[in-house]
Design an enzyme around this catalytic site. Structure first.
Site, PDB file in Angstrom:
ATOM      1  N   HIS A 168      41.099  34.494  38.679  1.00  0.00           N
ATOM      2  CA  HIS A 168      40.878  33.464  39.704  1.00  0.00           C
ATOM      3  C   HIS A 168      39.554  32.755  39.485  1.00  0.00           C
ATOM      4  O   HIS A 168      38.492  33.377  39.516  1.00  0.00           O
ATOM      5  CB  HIS A 168      40.883  34.097  41.096  1.00  0.00           C
ATOM      6  CG  HIS A 168      40.995  33.106  42.201  1.00  0.00           C
ATOM      7  ND1 HIS A 168      42.200  32.653  42.675  1.00  0.00           N
ATOM      8  CD2 HIS A 168      40.049  32.450  42.913  1.00  0.00           C
ATOM      9  CE1 HIS A 168      41.992  31.777  43.645  1.00  0.00           C
ATOM     10  NE2 HIS A 168      40.685  31.632  43.803  1.00  0.00           N
ATOM     11  N   HIS A 221      42.195  38.452  43.029  1.00  0.00           N
ATOM     12  CA  HIS A 221      40.744  38.601  43.231  1.00  0.00           C
ATOM     13  C   HIS A 221      40.498  39.387  44.515  1.00  0.00           C
ATOM     14  O   HIS A 221      40.207  38.835  45.553  1.00  0.00           O
ATOM     15  CB  HIS A 221      40.029  37.251  43.235  1.00  0.00           C
ATOM     16  CG  HIS A 221      40.490  36.241  44.245  1.00  0.00           C
ATOM     17  ND1 HIS A 221      41.797  35.864  44.385  1.00  0.00           N
ATOM     18  CD2 HIS A 221      39.797  35.501  45.162  1.00  0.00           C
ATOM     19  CE1 HIS A 221      41.904  34.964  45.346  1.00  0.00           C
ATOM     20  NE2 HIS A 221      40.716  34.733  45.843  1.00  0.00           N
ATOM     21  N   HIS A 255      46.155  32.035  52.319  1.00  0.00           N
ATOM     22  CA  HIS A 255      44.711  32.003  52.112  1.00  0.00           C
ATOM     23  C   HIS A 255      44.099  32.643  53.355  1.00  0.00           C
ATOM     24  O   HIS A 255      44.543  33.707  53.778  1.00  0.00           O
ATOM     25  CB  HIS A 255      44.219  30.569  51.841  1.00  0.00           C
ATOM     26  CG  HIS A 255      42.797  30.515  51.392  1.00  0.00           C
ATOM     27  ND1 HIS A 255      41.808  29.891  52.117  1.00  0.00           N
ATOM     28  CD2 HIS A 255      42.185  31.063  50.312  1.00  0.00           C
ATOM     29  CE1 HIS A 255      40.645  30.036  51.487  1.00  0.00           C
ATOM     30  NE2 HIS A 255      40.838  30.740  50.399  1.00  0.00           N
ATOM     31  N   ASP A 262      37.791  28.898  40.761  1.00  0.00           N
ATOM     32  CA  ASP A 262      37.990  27.731  41.620  1.00  0.00           C
ATOM     33  C   ASP A 262      37.341  26.462  41.079  1.00  0.00           C
ATOM     34  O   ASP A 262      37.039  25.541  41.855  1.00  0.00           O
ATOM     35  CB  ASP A 262      37.444  28.018  43.019  1.00  0.00           C
ATOM     36  CG  ASP A 262      38.439  28.768  43.888  1.00  0.00           C
ATOM     37  OD1 ASP A 262      39.547  28.241  44.085  1.00  0.00           O
ATOM     38  OD2 ASP A 262      38.118  29.872  44.353  1.00  0.00           O
ATOM     39  N   GLU A 315      46.800  28.938  45.511  1.00  0.00           N
ATOM     40  CA  GLU A 315      46.167  29.883  46.449  1.00  0.00           C
ATOM     41  C   GLU A 315      46.548  29.542  47.881  1.00  0.00           C
ATOM     42  O   GLU A 315      45.886  28.767  48.548  1.00  0.00           O
ATOM     43  CB  GLU A 315      44.642  29.865  46.277  1.00  0.00           C
ATOM     44  CG  GLU A 315      43.959  30.971  47.047  1.00  0.00           C
ATOM     45  CD  GLU A 315      42.465  31.042  46.783  1.00  0.00           C
ATOM     46  OE1 GLU A 315      41.874  32.089  47.065  1.00  0.00           O
ATOM     47  OE2 GLU A 315      41.890  30.045  46.291  1.00  0.00           O
ATOM     48  N   HIS A 363      44.093  38.021  49.777  1.00  0.00           N
ATOM     49  CA  HIS A 363      43.994  37.262  51.028  1.00  0.00           C
ATOM     50  C   HIS A 363      45.000  37.671  52.098  1.00  0.00           C
ATOM     51  O   HIS A 363      44.840  37.280  53.250  1.00  0.00           O
ATOM     52  CB  HIS A 363      44.115  35.750  50.785  1.00  0.00           C
ATOM     53  CG  HIS A 363      42.867  35.096  50.324  1.00  0.00           C
ATOM     54  ND1 HIS A 363      41.776  34.888  51.137  1.00  0.00           N
ATOM     55  CD2 HIS A 363      42.529  34.595  49.113  1.00  0.00           C
ATOM     56  CE1 HIS A 363      40.825  34.279  50.456  1.00  0.00           C
ATOM     57  NE2 HIS A 363      41.255  34.104  49.217  1.00  0.00           N
ATOM     58  N   ASP A 376      36.404  35.015  40.907  1.00  0.00           N
ATOM     59  CA  ASP A 376      36.287  34.017  41.976  1.00  0.00           C
ATOM     60  C   ASP A 376      35.091  33.090  41.773  1.00  0.00           C
ATOM     61  O   ASP A 376      34.504  32.598  42.741  1.00  0.00           O
ATOM     62  CB  ASP A 376      36.221  34.684  43.354  1.00  0.00           C
ATOM     63  CG  ASP A 376      36.665  33.745  44.480  1.00  0.00           C
ATOM     64  OD1 ASP A 376      37.189  32.658  44.183  1.00  0.00           O
ATOM     65  OD2 ASP A 376      36.471  34.098  45.660  1.00  0.00           O
TER      66      ASP A 376
END
Length: 398
Positions: A26, A218, A156, A28, A129, A197, A326
């Site tokens: 993961h 993650h 999420h 972003d 995500e 999540h 992350d």
């Protein structure tokens, strides 16, 4: 630590990563590019050092021994236009790959990942995500898969209509009937079900419904740091029978208990100043830094993350672990894992703790490739006997 040949643990870690590079679950970067420069890839050229703006660029991916990256095509759950925003994120990843063909290679399969490793390129995969990105439509889910998305995180930070999040007030009690159908359709497609999540009830329901390996792209250990974003031991213990994997994350507020309360205060401070608590724009970071001057944050380290991996290995077994840092999705990182160049520091720490090179090769590369390949195998079997689902949330959940 230095061995009898004079090689340090860090030297040994770098040697291992040359053979078995990191598959990171993961990152972003696409959202950071949206937030910072509205996808102007000239303004944030990742071929060059971007350390003042980003955790991620190609030189540091190379330094960190990254061989495959799941790029998150995350969009915020409160956006009114989640589907087109997700498509923009996918477009960003595709543009990055097209822009840097010597370093990045699009990957859709486990075989693609191995081919990229053989070419010395970074296999680039995508993960959506949050189930809000499909707008309660299995047709949209299939569309994302056709565009290259190879996992979807079921939620999420907020619930979706068919699944409970770890950080929202429970509503569905886990997965609804439509939520279970989403899992089944993902298995049919060969799209990995990602349980980072989600609420623990959702984790358990998804494992009950799944016929293919799941992942946590993650997440860390709930037993080591009691945060709802982490994975309880009873769920980790189910991964061997499922065949899936949990990819440890580095986010301090998920790995260091002392950071949990501090983060709650920092998030409240962000909201009080009119920012989303996950915002990482320059203006938002000024607010973060001012708060930190008043209230110094607890510092996570490489050892903090290694503690999670030690426990997760006991609970799930080394065949079911991976890494999901992350990066560019968190304001703060542990000391020694400051950006994507830091993975060798974690591998060196684990070597010092007695992890074997064979176990570390599973952690960094082999487990993630195996899991995607296993999902492909399940998909081949299911598509031979099952048509695409035509179910709707109204037909299943009322």
């Amino acid at each position: 630590m230095t061995d009898v040949t004079g090689q340090t643990s860090l030297d040994a870690a770098r040697d291992l990563l040359r053979a078995f590079p990191v598959v990171d679950g993961h990152n972003d970067l696409p959202w950071a590019l949206r937030e910072q420069v509205r996808y102007d890839l000239d303004a944030r050229d990742i071929a060059t050092d971007q350390h003042t703006h980003l955790h991620t660029d190609i030189p540091r991916l190379r330094e960190g021994g990254v061989g495959a990256q799941y790029w998150s095509v995350y969009v915020r759950a409160d956006l009114p236009d989640a589907v087109p925003a997700t498509l923009e994120q996918i477009d960003c990843v595709r543009r990055l790959i097209d822009r840097h063909p010597r370093d990045l290679r699009a990957a859709l399969t486990a075989a693609d990942m191995e081919a990229a490793r053989g070419e010395g390129r970074i296999a680039s995969l995508m993960g959506a995500e949050g189930g809000h990105s499909i707008a309660n439509s299995l047709g949209v889910l299939r569309g994302l898969y056709a565009l290259g998305v190879r996992y979807m995180t079921l939620t999420h930070n907020d619930n979706v209509d068919w699944a409970d999040s770890a950080t929202d007030v429970p509503k569905a009690g886990g997965l609804t009937a439509f939520g279970r159908e989403v899992v089944r359709e993902m298995n049919r497609l060969g799209m990995l079900v990602d349980l980072s999540h989600v609420a623990a009830t959702t984790m358990r329901d998804a494992l009950d419904a799944a016929s293919a390996p799941v992942i946590f792209s993650h997440s860390s250990s709930r037993a080591v740091c009691d945060h709802p974003r982490n994975v309880p031991d009873d769920v980790l213990e189910r991964l061997p029978s499922n065949g899936g994997m949990a990819m440890v994350t580095f986010v301090p507020k998920f790995v260091l208990q002392a950071a949990v309360d501090w983060t709650a205060e920092a998030d409240d401070n962000m909201r009080a100043h009119g920012f989303h608590h996950l915002a990482t724009t320059p203006e938002a970071m000024k607010v973060h830094r001012a708060f930190e001057e008043r209230r110094p944050r607890p510092i996570a380290t490489v050892a903090t993350v290694a503690d999670h991996l030690d426990h997760m290995r006991e609970a799930a077994g080394v065949d079911h672990l991976g890494i999901g840092g992350d990066y560019d999705g968190t304001a703060f990182t542990p000391d020694g894992l400051d950006d994507v160049s830091g993975y060798p520091n974690l591998i060196a720490e684990l070597l010092d703790r007695g992890w074997s090179t064979a176990d570390l090769a599973k952690l960094t590369w082999q487990n993630a490739v195996r899991v995607l390949g296993a999902a492909e195998d399940v998909s081949r079997d299911l598509t031979a006997t099952r048509s695409p689902s035509n179910a709707t949330i109204e037909s299943l959940d009322g």
